[in-house]
Design a protein around this motif. Structure first.
Motif, PDB file in Angstrom:
ATOM      1  N   GLN A   1       0.740  -1.124   0.124  1.00  0.00           N
ATOM      2  CA  GLN A   1       0.066   0.186   0.083  1.00  0.00           C
ATOM      3  C   GLN A   1       0.983   1.350   0.037  1.00  0.00           C
ATOM      4  N   ALA A   2       1.697   1.045   0.752  1.00  0.00           N
ATOM      5  CA  ALA A   2       2.862   2.269   0.901  1.00  0.00           C
ATOM      6  C   ALA A   2       3.453   2.534  -0.641  1.00  0.00           C
ATOM      7  N   LEU A   3       3.965   1.454  -1.295  1.00  0.00           N
ATOM      8  CA  LEU A   3       4.571   1.530  -2.625  1.00  0.00           C
ATOM      9  C   LEU A   3       3.538   2.247  -3.615  1.00  0.00           C
ATOM     10  N   ARG A   4       2.250   1.902  -3.466  1.00  0.00           N
ATOM     11  CA  ARG A   4       1.343   2.205  -4.416  1.00  0.00           C
ATOM     12  C   ARG A   4       0.931   3.890  -4.277  1.00  0.00           C
ATOM     13  N   GLY A   5       1.314   4.218  -2.803  1.00  0.00           N
ATOM     14  CA  GLY A   5       0.883   5.517  -2.572  1.00  0.00           C
ATOM     15  C   GLY A   5       1.951   6.211  -3.067  1.00  0.00           C
ATOM     16  N   ILE A   6       3.353   5.674  -3.443  1.00  0.00           N
ATOM     17  CA  ILE A   6       4.407   6.687  -4.010  1.00  0.00           C
ATOM     18  C   ILE A   6       4.596   6.430  -5.180  1.00  0.00           C
ATOM     19  N   GLY A   7       3.540   5.876  -5.850  1.00  0.00           N
ATOM     20  CA  GLY A   7       3.578   5.659  -7.572  1.00  0.00           C
ATOM     21  C   GLY A   7       3.968   4.505  -8.060  1.00  0.00           C
ATOM     22  N   VAL A   8       4.152   3.138  -7.350  1.00  0.00           N
ATOM     23  CA  VAL A   8       4.581   2.075  -7.925  1.00  0.00           C
ATOM     24  C   VAL A   8       3.273   1.254  -8.315  1.00  0.00           C
ATOM     25  N   ALA A   9       3.103   1.245  -9.502  1.00  0.00           N
ATOM     26  CA  ALA A   9       1.740   0.722  -9.845  1.00  0.00           C
ATOM     27  C   ALA A   9       1.585  -0.946  -9.708  1.00  0.00           C
ATOM     28  N   SER A  10       2.584  -1.721  -9.975  1.00  0.00           N
ATOM     29  CA  SER A  10       2.731  -3.209  -9.631  1.00  0.00           C
ATOM     30  C   SER A  10       3.962  -3.424  -8.578  1.00  0.00           C
ATOM     31  N   PRO A  11       3.380  -3.020  -7.342  1.00  0.00           N
ATOM     32  CA  PRO A  11       4.650  -3.717  -6.116  1.00  0.00           C
ATOM     33  C   PRO A  11       4.557  -5.259  -6.286  1.00  0.00           C
ATOM     34  N   PRO A  12       5.939  -5.757  -5.827  1.00  0.00           N
ATOM     35  CA  PRO A  12       6.142  -7.118  -5.773  1.00  0.00           C
ATOM     36  C   PRO A  12       5.199  -7.891  -4.938  1.00  0.00           C
ATOM     37  N   GLY A  13       4.983  -9.402  -5.326  1.00  0.00           N
ATOM     38  CA  GLY A  13       4.413 -10.064  -4.455  1.00  0.00           C
ATOM     39  C   GLY A  13       5.363 -10.846  -3.567  1.00  0.00           C
ATOM     40  N   TRP A  14       5.611 -10.221  -2.520  1.00  0.00           N
ATOM     41  CA  TRP A  14       6.542 -10.348  -1.462  1.00  0.00           C
ATOM     42  C   TRP A  14       6.708 -12.086  -1.130  1.00  0.00           C
ATOM     43  N   LEU A  15       5.352 -12.523  -0.692  1.00  0.00           N
ATOM     44  CA  LEU A  15       5.394 -13.903  -0.461  1.00  0.00           C
ATOM     45  C   LEU A  15       4.830 -14.637  -1.599  1.00  0.00           C
ATOM     46  N   SER A  16       4.062 -14.148  -2.589  1.00  0.00           N
ATOM     47  CA  SER A  16       3.573 -14.937  -3.515  1.00  0.00           C
ATOM     48  C   SER A  16       4.218 -15.165  -4.758  1.00  0.00           C
ATOM     49  N   ASP A  17       5.135 -14.386  -5.115  1.00  0.00           N
ATOM     50  CA  ASP A  17       6.076 -14.553  -6.161  1.00  0.00           C
ATOM     51  C   ASP A  17       7.354 -15.278  -5.719  1.00  0.00           C
ATOM     52  N   PRO A  18       7.530 -16.420  -6.597  1.00  0.00           N
ATOM     53  CA  PRO A  18       8.784 -17.304  -6.314  1.00  0.00           C
ATOM     54  C   PRO A  18      10.052 -16.583  -6.351  1.00  0.00           C
ATOM     55  N   SER A  19      10.099 -15.411  -7.011  1.00  0.00           N
ATOM     56  CA  SER A  19      11.483 -14.871  -7.236  1.00  0.00           C
ATOM     57  C   SER A  19      11.861 -13.936  -5.930  1.00  0.00           C
ATOM     58  N   TYR A  20      10.600 -13.536  -5.086  1.00  0.00           N
ATOM     59  CA  TYR A  20      11.069 -12.809  -3.974  1.00  0.00           C
ATOM     60  C   TYR A  20      10.740 -13.435  -2.783  1.00  0.00           C
ATOM     61  N   ALA A  21       9.964 -14.648  -2.618  1.00  0.00           N
ATOM     62  CA  ALA A  21       9.609 -15.429  -1.504  1.00  0.00           C
ATOM     63  C   ALA A  21      10.848 -15.728  -0.521  1.00  0.00           C
ATOM     64  N   LEU A  22      11.732 -16.404  -1.214  1.00  0.00           N
ATOM     65  CA  LEU A  22      12.853 -16.569  -0.299  1.00  0.00           C
ATOM     66  C   LEU A  22      13.656 -15.445   0.383  1.00  0.00           C
ATOM     67  N   TYR A  23      13.943 -14.356  -0.345  1.00  0.00           N
ATOM     68  CA  TYR A  23      14.605 -13.211   0.128  1.00  0.00           C
ATOM     69  C   TYR A  23      13.586 -12.424   1.104  1.00  0.00           C
ATOM     70  N   SER A  24      12.434 -12.514   1.088  1.00  0.00           N
ATOM     71  CA  SER A  24      11.377 -11.944   2.008  1.00  0.00           C
ATOM     72  C   SER A  24      11.740 -12.593   3.167  1.00  0.00           C
TER      73      SER A  24
END
Length: 291
Positions: free
Chosen positions: A133-156
């Motif tokens: 929500q904070a990222l959308r508030g500063i203009g990021v249209a498609s923020p990452p899926g921190w826990l739903s995207d396999p590319s980000y989940a491990l690093y999250s």
């Protein structure tokens, strides 16, 4: 005389030795015994299979993936809390109620329940959570899926672990900083050494024991992590994206009921942790001696 010394040793040492044998040594021996069988409590009979479970492990793509995931997670959790913990400890190495309060704030996550920490971060990192929500508030249209995207989940997951363990590193480094003699700092300042030179030649060498403690504790804690994975990602998203070795041990032993195979996993994990910890201790303690 010898009998009296033996009696004194048994009087003081027997309780500790008994606890160690019952709760540490015996489970390890039993696990190793089970690892040489096809033990499944719901599918008897149990047969001796020798080293077959160990041979299967290193041909098991799921186990090899979990080993890779655990290694990446461990490297991040060893480095990030150590670096940030040292930086924060240097900032908090001052007197006053404000700095004492900040120390408490940084240490609080360490004593929180893992489940509580995991649920907090699930709320924060959800697709519609506060971070996105904070990222959308500063203009990021498609923020990452921190826990739903396999590319980000491990690093999250690594971020959550690092955040919870950060306070431990801060406290250990603060204890080390308080052991640095002021006389050395003052003498170096009189000789014209700047802050960076004093840190490099006086403070950092004196923090060698603190670095040893933090590195070994972070290494062991990260390599055997299970509860964060179970609560936050359940090994996903996808197949085995965040499944650690410890998570696979529990899943194999208590969900699939292949307890002989799970015991072999646990023994391999024990050997890896013991070897890595021993190497880290050897290297870091040699640095302490040299300094």
């Amino acid at each position: 005389m010898l009998r009296q010394r033996l009696w004194h040793f048994l009087s003081f040492g027997a309780p500790g030795i008994t606890v160690y044998v019952c709760f540490v040594l015996a489970p390890i021996v039993l696990s190793f015994g089970y690892s040489l069988t096809n033990y499944n409590p719901f599918n008897p009979p149990t047969r001796f299979v020798g080293l077959r479970n160990y041979r299967m492990l290193f041909q098991d793509s799921e186990f090899l993936l979990s080993l890779r995931v655990t290694t990446i997670l461990t490297v991040i959790v060893v480095i990030v809390p150590n670096v940030l913990g040292l930086a924060i400890a240097l900032l908090l190495d001052r007197r006053g109620w404000f700095y004492n309060a900040l120390r408490t704030v940084f240490f609080t996550p360490v004593v929180l329940s893992t489940v509580v920490v995991s649920i907090i971060w699930i709320r924060l990192m959800a697709d519609d959570g506060l971070i996105n929500q904070a990222l959308r508030g500063i203009g990021v249209a498609s923020p990452p899926g921190w826990l739903s995207d396999p590319s980000y989940a491990l690093y999250s997951l690594a971020i959550v672990l690092s955040w919870q363990m950060l306070g431990f590193c801060v406290v250990v480094y603060l204890a080390g900083l308080q052991g640095v003699p002021n006389e050395l700092q003052e003498a170096a300042a009189i000789d014209g050494a700047g802050p960076l030179e004093r840190f490099r030649h006086i403070t950092w060498p004196m923090l060698a024991p603190a670095l040893t403690i933090n590195t070994v504790v972070m290494l062991i804690s990260a390599f055997k992590v299970f509860d964060h994975v179970q609560v936050i990602t359940k090994g996903g998203p996808g197949t085995g994206t965040t499944a650690t070795v410890a998570y696979n041990v529990i899943q194999t032993g208590f969900v699939a009921n292949r307890q002989g195979y799970a015991s072999a996993m646990a023994i391999v994990m024990l050997v890896i942790i013991a070897t890595a910890s021993g190497i880290a201790l050897k290297i870091l303690q040699r640095r302490e001696v040299q300094l």
